[in-house]
Design an enzyme around this catalytic site. Sequence first.
Site, PDB file in Angstrom:
ATOM      1  N   SER A 125       5.971  41.265  46.232  1.00  0.00           N
ATOM      2  CA  SER A 125       5.126  40.136  45.864  1.00  0.00           C
ATOM      3  C   SER A 125       5.130  39.859  44.360  1.00  0.00           C
ATOM      4  CB  SER A 125       3.714  40.377  46.406  1.00  0.00           C
ATOM      5  OG  SER A 125       2.937  39.212  46.374  1.00  0.00           O
ATOM      6  N   LYS A 150       9.511  40.281  49.825  1.00  0.00           N
ATOM      7  CA  LYS A 150       8.448  39.522  50.481  1.00  0.00           C
ATOM      8  C   LYS A 150       8.599  38.020  50.299  1.00  0.00           C
ATOM      9  CE  LYS A 150       3.457  39.158  50.604  1.00  0.00           C
ATOM     10  NZ  LYS A 150       2.221  39.604  50.033  1.00  0.00           N
TER      11      LYS A 150
END
Length: 167
Positions: A125, A150
Amino acid sequence: RVELAAMSRVKFAAMSRVKLKAGLLSSQRVECSAQVVAVRSFSAATPAALERAVAACRGPTLALDLRGNGGGNLEGGVAAAALFLDAGRRIATIKTRNGADGRAATAPARVRAPVALLVDGGTASAAELFSAALRDNGRARLVGARTYGKARVQRAVPLPGGGLLLV
């Protein structure tokens, strides 16, 4: 052994793994001339804490340990990346249903030391955004394993009983 390149000079540094205390950041000087700063997550407080930790570094080289950093706050990751990048350098482009939102550094870089970023499969992230911004702008080398991948911005909503709902 980590290879760090700065201004066409290559240096090799031996780094050893150390146990770090839980928290937002921790910093430890290793035997070589590198300072290792572990960034455990990104929040609104991370850029200021990171800048203080880097200012306290005595060595010419900086290693940021992002292993196991699951991300956190997107804006914290963007602001932390801006510490290392000059004005106008692209940090990220966030694509939404309403189009794309480009993020770029707005001031001169406050950190100029050569940087190595330690990453692994737990780096995700905002931590991936931070590491990609530094790598893509030639400010850091990535060392370690492939990151989580991600590529999504989510908000974690705490649930009763300690769970999280990702929205």
